[in-house]
Design an enzyme around this catalytic site. Structure first.
Site, PDB file in Angstrom:
ATOM      1  N   CYS A 179       0.784  -1.239   0.000  1.00 43.14           N
ATOM      2  CA  CYS A 179       0.000   0.000   0.000  1.00 43.14           C
ATOM      3  C   CYS A 179       0.816   1.289   0.000  1.00 43.14           C
ATOM      4  CB  CYS A 179      -0.941   0.005   1.197  1.00 43.14           C
ATOM      5  SG  CYS A 179      -2.167  -1.313   1.162  1.00 43.14           S
ATOM      6  N   HIS A 184      -1.623   5.895   2.268  1.00 41.14           N
ATOM      7  CA  HIS A 184      -1.708   4.776   3.196  1.00 41.14           C
ATOM      8  C   HIS A 184      -2.476   5.195   4.449  1.00 41.14           C
ATOM      9  CE1 HIS A 184      -0.842   1.099   5.175  1.00 41.14           C
ATOM     10  NE2 HIS A 184      -0.003   1.614   6.051  1.00 41.14           N
TER      11      HIS A 184
END
Length: 628
Positions: free
Chosen positions: A190, A244
């Site tokens: 991510c 993120h």
């Protein structure tokens, strides 16, 4: 200049007026009074006008442009000078102030009228690129941008040829846009993937390879994609997961990121089923008893605790965050559409990230018996030990605490089927939310003036290579969906097979919106490829993965894996981070082995291919760019 500085400036101006207005009228001749008030009026309105011309919206508390800063400082000088004049009362001071007021009056004439006209109508003096909405009556208009991120979404969609999954809304977007069939992320996890996309920089340039590093600590002055749009007159807003989870970037947006009360800051592990809630409550009691609750309670006072990996509960779409945020996003779309400025609106969906929690009706779309298992459920032949992920992500859930490493064992068949069923249900749940957004664009009458981009932040293994989740350099993890719809229908319905990268998204949206392309970007605009999908394009694309920390290899050594993907081959080099020496190589001939199941790097018949691809790797991404 900040909003606070502006407020101080305005306070000085009105303080000067309030305290000294009577003395100004008493000591200055009438024509001096006229000059004073005219200069002051054009200070205020000129500031507004210049900000309008530079940024589009009337948002005087965000004077982030150079012209706005100059205007505000002129206001401050005018206010201070007015105070000085009335205090001194000298003829020389009054004459100097009069001349200054006349100059201010003349300075603001053009920006006042020109700025208000250009700003209020949202015009841009930059020629639009292909894909920019136009109006025959008023000339080019800057398009809006709807930026849809979907966590852990691999190309498991109808638009990508999957006949088992049900994604009618994303398929509908693909039919009216351009589908990139070979889009690859720069790192299959991510934070690095999203940071790379949003900055236009590759992981080694960003120095972001893990889940903890904030790119503002490594490249603090980098201009992100939405930030660039803001600097060019857009209003940028966001909800959901764009960066993120725990590393948002406030500099990217015109306003604070939207949040829904009652949800944790990171709402990816919200449960409704009694069994999962009971697991969470038991863990809470243990944590409270240990006195360690500060680690698990976020800034909103909400707990973040994982329980089971799957959940199906009867209820509507708003039962979970992704459905709830879509309702908020639709309201925000209406607000943004009614504004003067073009908008950049980012919506980030959490599913199909684990846990696979979705309303029951989306599970009911599938008969588990009809969902096919992974076609290649074994680790690659002769694959090095650091190449596969260690299942750390799946072990984070209560029903998979003891799942083995892919080299040591496999997920039970019934659990594998449940997980894949949950992934499919989660994808269909998000697909329904995408449909609501597309319908909202149509209902607001702005679909034909909005660039829509949908992307997944990386791929995801559903049993392939005897593994689950992402975090490798294999195709199943680096390849992700990317769909772009331009307002003028550029390339509508096209399916592009050329190799592209997620660092290309930043320059693509910038060009489609008619904005200048920043010089720091390490990708190229895909607009020419959208116009002509058959043209020559990149000869290779590049990904990487850092095997360290919680993702460490079985031998406990840190490795950086560098991957090169060409039309035919995937070549990976694993480098020992401490010594800098190459520890292993991988080579997969995708013409004969599309699943990347047999490592040919040690095969003498492919020695020449390995040597050639090593040259490509060392030459880097610049050498692989299109020739024109």
């Amino acid at each position: 200049m900040t909003g606070s500085a502006l407020l101080i400036t305005l306070a000085l101006v009105f303080y000067s007026l309030g305290v000294w207005a009577e003395r100004v009228v008493r000591y200055l001749k009438p024509w001096h009074v006229v000059a004073f008030w005219t200069g002051f009026a054009f200070d205020v309105s000129g500031t507004w006008a210049m900000h309008q011309m530079a940024t589009g919206p009337f948002d005087i508390l965000e004077p982030h442009t150079l012209t706005g800063q100059i205007a505000l400082w002129l206001m401050l000088i005018h206010a201070i000078w007015a105070t000085r004049v009335v205090r001194s009362g000298t003829e020389k001071a009054r004459a100097g102030f009069h001349r200054y007021s006349v100059v201010v009056w003349l300075i603001w004439l053009v920006p006042y009228f020109g700025g208000m006209y250009m700003g209020m109508r949202g015009k841009s003096d930059i020629e639009p690129a292909a894909g920019t909405a136009t109006s025959e009556q008023t000339g080019p208009l800057r398009p809006h941008v709807l930026f849809i991120a979907v966590d852990d979404l691999r190309p498991e969609l109808g638009a990508y040829g999957n006949l088992h999954i049900k994604t009618p809304n994303i398929d509908r977007l693909a039919a009216s846009g351009v589908t990139f069939l070979q889009a690859h992320v720069q790192q299959a996890v991510c934070n690095p993937s999203r940071a790379s996309l949003m900055t236009g920089l590759r992981p080694d340039s960003l120095r972001v390879w893990d889940l903890q590093t904030d790119f503002r600590q490594t490249v603090p002055d980098v201009v992100t994609l939405p930030q660039h749009f803001v600097m060019n007159g857009y209003h940028a807003a966001a909800i959901g997961k764009i960066y993120h989870n725990v590393i948002p970037d406030s500099l990217s947006w015109s306003e604070p990121k939207l949040h829904i009360d009652g949800y944790p800051f990171d709402p990816d592990a919200v449960y409704r089923h009694p069994e999962n809630v009971a697991i969470q409550e038991a863990r809470k009691a243990e944590i409270i008893e240990s006195g360690d609750e500060a680690r698990y309670i976020d800034q909103y006072g909400e707990w973040y605790l994982k329980a089971g990996s799957t959940e199906a509960v009867e209820g509507g779409d708003d039962l979970y965050f992704d459905g709830a945020q879509t309702g908020v996003a639709i309201e925000k779309l209406a607000e943004l559409a009614a504004g003067y400025a073009p908008f950049f609106f980012a919506i980030g969906y959490y599913r199909p990230h684990l846990p696979f929690t979705a309303p029951q009706k989306y599970w009911d779309l599938y008969d588990p018996a009809d969902i096919p298992p992974a076609a290649n459920p074994t680790v690659p032949d002769d694959g090095p030990h650091m190449a596969i992920n260690n299942m750390r992500e799946l072990r984070g859930y209560s029903d998979f605490r003891d799942v083995p490493h892919p080299f040591d064992g496999a997920v039970a068949p019934e659990d594998a089927r449940r997980l894949k069923h949950g992934y499919y249900a989660s994808v269909s749940y998000v697909d329904a939310q995408v449909g609501r957004l597309l319908d909202a664009l149509e209902g607001l009458g702005i679909a034909d003036r909005t660039i829509v981009v949908l992307w997944g932040d990386h791929g995801w293994k559903l049993g392939e290579h005897n593994s689950w989740a992402k975090m490798t350099n294999y195709e199943i993890d680096t390849r992700a969906p990317l769909i772009v719809r331009a307002p003028d229908g550029l390339g509508a319905g096209a399916r592009v097979e050329a190799l592209v990268e997620f660092v290309d998204i930043y320059p693509t949206l910038t060009e489609l919106a008619g904005l200048p392309v920043p010089g720091h970007l390490q990708g190229v605009s895909l607009a020419p490829l959208m116009a002509n999908p058959e043209r020559e394009w990149k000869s290779a694309v590049f990904s990487q993965f850092l095997r360290e920390g919680i993702w460490i290899a079985p031998d406990g050594v840190e490795y950086m894996g560098y991957a090169v993907r060409t039309d035919r081959y995937r070549y990976v080099v694993w480098v020992n981070r401490e010594t800098g020496e190459i520890a292993a190589r991988e080579l997969y001939d995708r013409h004969f082995d599309p699943g990347e199941d047999v490592n040919l790097a040690g095969n003498e018949d492919y020695a020449g291919v390995v040597a050639e691809l090593e040259v490509t790797r060392q030459a880097g991404w610049r050498a692989a760019l299109p020739s024109d």
